[in-house]
Design a protein around this motif. Structure first.
Motif, PDB file in Angstrom:
ATOM      1  N   PHE A 158       0.652  -1.233   0.087  1.00  0.00           N
ATOM      2  CA  PHE A 158      -0.034  -0.018  -0.037  1.00  0.00           C
ATOM      3  C   PHE A 158       0.933   1.269  -0.011  1.00  0.00           C
ATOM      4  O   PHE A 158       0.632   2.059  -0.882  1.00  0.00           O
ATOM      5  CB  PHE A 158      -0.995  -0.085   1.016  1.00  0.00           C
ATOM      6  N   LEU A 159       1.864   1.302   0.845  1.00  0.00           N
ATOM      7  CA  LEU A 159       2.603   2.539   1.000  1.00  0.00           C
ATOM      8  C   LEU A 159       3.527   2.745  -0.248  1.00  0.00           C
ATOM      9  O   LEU A 159       3.511   3.864  -0.834  1.00  0.00           O
ATOM     10  CB  LEU A 159       3.547   2.510   2.181  1.00  0.00           C
ATOM     11  N   ASN A 160       4.086   1.755  -0.625  1.00  0.00           N
ATOM     12  CA  ASN A 160       4.977   1.933  -2.034  1.00  0.00           C
ATOM     13  C   ASN A 160       4.415   1.718  -3.571  1.00  0.00           C
ATOM     14  O   ASN A 160       4.837   2.359  -4.388  1.00  0.00           O
ATOM     15  CB  ASN A 160       6.224   1.068  -1.859  1.00  0.00           C
ATOM     16  N   ARG A 161       3.347   1.049  -3.400  1.00  0.00           N
ATOM     17  CA  ARG A 161       2.841   0.657  -4.866  1.00  0.00           C
ATOM     18  C   ARG A 161       1.348   1.467  -4.899  1.00  0.00           C
ATOM     19  O   ARG A 161       1.014   1.623  -6.194  1.00  0.00           O
ATOM     20  CB  ARG A 161       2.429  -0.837  -4.937  1.00  0.00           C
ATOM     21  N   VAL A 162       0.862   1.898  -3.728  1.00  0.00           N
ATOM     22  CA  VAL A 162      -0.299   2.466  -4.128  1.00  0.00           C
ATOM     23  C   VAL A 162      -0.344   3.857  -3.746  1.00  0.00           C
ATOM     24  O   VAL A 162      -0.483   5.000  -4.548  1.00  0.00           O
ATOM     25  CB  VAL A 162      -1.467   1.961  -3.194  1.00  0.00           C
ATOM     26  N   LEU A 163       0.085   4.322  -2.556  1.00  0.00           N
ATOM     27  CA  LEU A 163       0.377   5.898  -2.170  1.00  0.00           C
ATOM     28  C   LEU A 163       1.185   6.545  -2.794  1.00  0.00           C
ATOM     29  O   LEU A 163       1.143   7.441  -3.330  1.00  0.00           O
ATOM     30  CB  LEU A 163       0.538   5.859  -0.498  1.00  0.00           C
ATOM     31  N   LYS A 164       2.727   5.891  -2.806  1.00  0.00           N
ATOM     32  CA  LYS A 164       3.770   6.690  -3.661  1.00  0.00           C
ATOM     33  C   LYS A 164       3.582   6.480  -5.212  1.00  0.00           C
ATOM     34  O   LYS A 164       4.055   7.437  -5.734  1.00  0.00           O
ATOM     35  CB  LYS A 164       5.185   5.750  -3.340  1.00  0.00           C
ATOM     36  N   THR A 165       2.453   5.741  -5.791  1.00  0.00           N
ATOM     37  CA  THR A 165       2.489   5.739  -7.076  1.00  0.00           C
ATOM     38  C   THR A 165       1.246   6.910  -7.467  1.00  0.00           C
ATOM     39  O   THR A 165       1.552   7.698  -8.349  1.00  0.00           O
ATOM     40  CB  THR A 165       1.949   4.342  -7.648  1.00  0.00           C
ATOM     41  N   GLY A 166       0.645   6.996  -6.625  1.00  0.00           N
ATOM     42  CA  GLY A 166      -0.216   8.088  -6.865  1.00  0.00           C
ATOM     43  C   GLY A 166       0.017   9.581  -6.349  1.00  0.00           C
ATOM     44  O   GLY A 166      -0.175  10.559  -7.035  1.00  0.00           O
ATOM     45  N   PHE A 167       1.084   9.561  -5.591  1.00  0.00           N
ATOM     46  CA  PHE A 167       1.354  10.869  -5.143  1.00  0.00           C
ATOM     47  C   PHE A 167       3.113  10.540  -4.796  1.00  0.00           C
ATOM     48  O   PHE A 167       3.517  10.664  -3.953  1.00  0.00           O
ATOM     49  CB  PHE A 167       1.129  11.127  -3.758  1.00  0.00           C
ATOM     50  N   PRO A 168       3.823  10.661  -6.021  1.00  0.00           N
ATOM     51  CA  PRO A 168       5.203  10.388  -6.003  1.00  0.00           C
ATOM     52  C   PRO A 168       6.080  11.397  -5.210  1.00  0.00           C
ATOM     53  O   PRO A 168       7.166  11.298  -4.858  1.00  0.00           O
ATOM     54  CB  PRO A 168       5.575  10.363  -7.556  1.00  0.00           C
ATOM     55  N   PHE A 171      -4.458   6.439  -8.439  1.00  0.00           N
ATOM     56  CA  PHE A 171      -4.548   6.159  -6.935  1.00  0.00           C
ATOM     57  C   PHE A 171      -6.085   5.460  -6.496  1.00  0.00           C
ATOM     58  O   PHE A 171      -6.864   6.228  -6.725  1.00  0.00           O
ATOM     59  CB  PHE A 171      -4.307   7.592  -6.036  1.00  0.00           C
ATOM     60  N   MET A 172      -5.958   4.349  -6.232  1.00  0.00           N
ATOM     61  CA  MET A 172      -7.067   3.730  -5.727  1.00  0.00           C
ATOM     62  C   MET A 172      -8.429   3.612  -6.936  1.00  0.00           C
ATOM     63  O   MET A 172      -9.395   3.999  -6.681  1.00  0.00           O
ATOM     64  CB  MET A 172      -7.851   4.331  -4.546  1.00  0.00           C
ATOM     65  N   GLY A 173      -7.646   3.695  -8.059  1.00  0.00           N
ATOM     66  CA  GLY A 173      -8.530   3.604  -9.259  1.00  0.00           C
ATOM     67  C   GLY A 173      -8.821   4.819  -9.794  1.00  0.00           C
ATOM     68  O   GLY A 173      -9.673   4.996 -10.956  1.00  0.00           O
ATOM     69  N   VAL A 174      -8.441   5.970  -9.105  1.00  0.00           N
ATOM     70  CA  VAL A 174      -8.711   7.511  -9.619  1.00  0.00           C
ATOM     71  C   VAL A 174      -7.535   7.796 -10.570  1.00  0.00           C
ATOM     72  O   VAL A 174      -6.389   7.569 -10.072  1.00  0.00           O
ATOM     73  CB  VAL A 174      -9.144   8.427  -8.738  1.00  0.00           C
ATOM     74  N   PRO A 175      -7.813   8.122 -11.843  1.00  0.00           N
ATOM     75  CA  PRO A 175      -6.918   8.734 -12.712  1.00  0.00           C
ATOM     76  C   PRO A 175      -6.241   9.990 -12.204  1.00  0.00           C
ATOM     77  O   PRO A 175      -6.860  10.732 -11.372  1.00  0.00           O
ATOM     78  CB  PRO A 175      -7.462   8.799 -13.997  1.00  0.00           C
ATOM     79  N   PRO A 176      -4.751  10.346 -12.511  1.00  0.00           N
ATOM     80  CA  PRO A 176      -4.171  11.582 -12.005  1.00  0.00           C
ATOM     81  C   PRO A 176      -5.138  12.696 -12.265  1.00  0.00           C
ATOM     82  O   PRO A 176      -5.734  12.975 -13.346  1.00  0.00           O
ATOM     83  CB  PRO A 176      -3.141  11.719 -12.728  1.00  0.00           C
ATOM     84  N   LEU A 202      -8.415   9.862   4.666  1.00  0.00           N
ATOM     85  CA  LEU A 202      -8.295   9.222   3.210  1.00  0.00           C
ATOM     86  C   LEU A 202      -9.703   9.048   2.451  1.00  0.00           C
ATOM     87  O   LEU A 202      -9.826   9.334   1.152  1.00  0.00           O
ATOM     88  CB  LEU A 202      -7.660   7.792   3.417  1.00  0.00           C
ATOM     89  N   PRO A 203     -10.774   8.610   3.293  1.00  0.00           N
ATOM     90  CA  PRO A 203     -11.877   8.393   2.493  1.00  0.00           C
ATOM     91  C   PRO A 203     -12.460   9.858   1.575  1.00  0.00           C
ATOM     92  O   PRO A 203     -13.005   9.810   0.554  1.00  0.00           O
ATOM     93  CB  PRO A 203     -13.165   7.949   3.227  1.00  0.00           C
ATOM     94  N   GLU A 204     -12.382  10.834   2.529  1.00  0.00           N
ATOM     95  CA  GLU A 204     -12.617  12.142   2.062  1.00  0.00           C
ATOM     96  C   GLU A 204     -11.736  12.496   0.666  1.00  0.00           C
ATOM     97  O   GLU A 204     -12.168  13.372  -0.102  1.00  0.00           O
ATOM     98  CB  GLU A 204     -12.868  13.238   3.003  1.00  0.00           C
ATOM     99  N   VAL A 205     -10.652  12.458   1.034  1.00  0.00           N
ATOM    100  CA  VAL A 205      -9.502  12.572  -0.189  1.00  0.00           C
ATOM    101  C   VAL A 205     -10.051  11.864  -1.263  1.00  0.00           C
ATOM    102  O   VAL A 205      -9.874  12.450  -2.543  1.00  0.00           O
ATOM    103  CB  VAL A 205      -8.120  12.303   0.491  1.00  0.00           C
ATOM    104  N   ILE A 206     -10.135  10.708  -1.329  1.00  0.00           N
ATOM    105  CA  ILE A 206     -10.624  10.020  -2.275  1.00  0.00           C
ATOM    106  C   ILE A 206     -11.762  10.368  -2.962  1.00  0.00           C
ATOM    107  O   ILE A 206     -11.855  10.343  -4.096  1.00  0.00           O
ATOM    108  CB  ILE A 206     -10.816   8.280  -2.120  1.00  0.00           C
ATOM    109  N   ALA A 207     -12.834  10.834  -2.274  1.00  0.00           N
ATOM    110  CA  ALA A 207     -14.072  11.279  -2.796  1.00  0.00           C
ATOM    111  C   ALA A 207     -13.780  12.687  -3.636  1.00  0.00           C
ATOM    112  O   ALA A 207     -14.405  12.868  -4.598  1.00  0.00           O
ATOM    113  CB  ALA A 207     -15.024  11.577  -1.586  1.00  0.00           C
TER     114      ALA A 207
END
Length: 137
Positions: free
Chosen positions: A53-63, A93-98, A127-132
């Motif tokens: 999650f930290l390296n492949r999801v979080l850091k991928t979405g927010f390098p 990030f979590m299925g949301v394009p940049p 995080l749920p609010e950020v994704i929304a």
């Protein structure tokens, strides 16, 4: 003295592991039997899933992710940290394009340590609010 050492481990995990994206530091600090009590129901909750999650999801979405630690409290074998992750959403990030939006993820977590390693993690975040917000919901 142990509480100060534990706080230093948590700082290192956040700055070198999360912010710098150093998976080796994450592997060093996460005990093999570490349990992430914050993992979604039914999801893996061990160290490998935390690193993923930290390296492949979080850091991928927010390098460009940065971690700011605002407060730390330690007692016995536990450290509680209030912190913020800041970054620009330039990767999926979590299925949301940049979206190229800047975000602030506010986190409070509680870590139980043993011999300088994380053995349990509990956390709360916005995080749920950020994704929304990123997905336009």
């Amino acid at each position: 003295m142990m509480t100060e050492q534990n706080k230093a481990v948590v700082i290192r995990f956040n700055k070198e592991g999360i912010e710098a994206g150093n998976a080796e530091v994450l592997r060093e600090i996460l005990a093999a039997d570490c349990v992430n009590h914050t993992a979604p129901a039914g999801a893996p909750n061990g160290p490998d899933s935390m690193i993923y999650f930290l390296n492949r999801v979080l850091k991928t979405g927010f390098p460009d992710l940065t971690v700011t630690i605002h407060d730390q409290l330690a007692e016995g074998d536990k450290v509680t940290t209030r912190k913020e992750f800041r970054g620009t959403h330039t990767g999926e990030f979590m299925g949301v394009p940049p979206t190229h939006k800047s975000v602030v993820i506010r986190v409070i977590d509680l870590i139980r340590l043993r011999d300088g390693q994380y053995v349990e993690h509990w956390g709360m975040s916005n995080l749920p609010e950020v994704i929304a917000e990123l997905s336009g919901r």
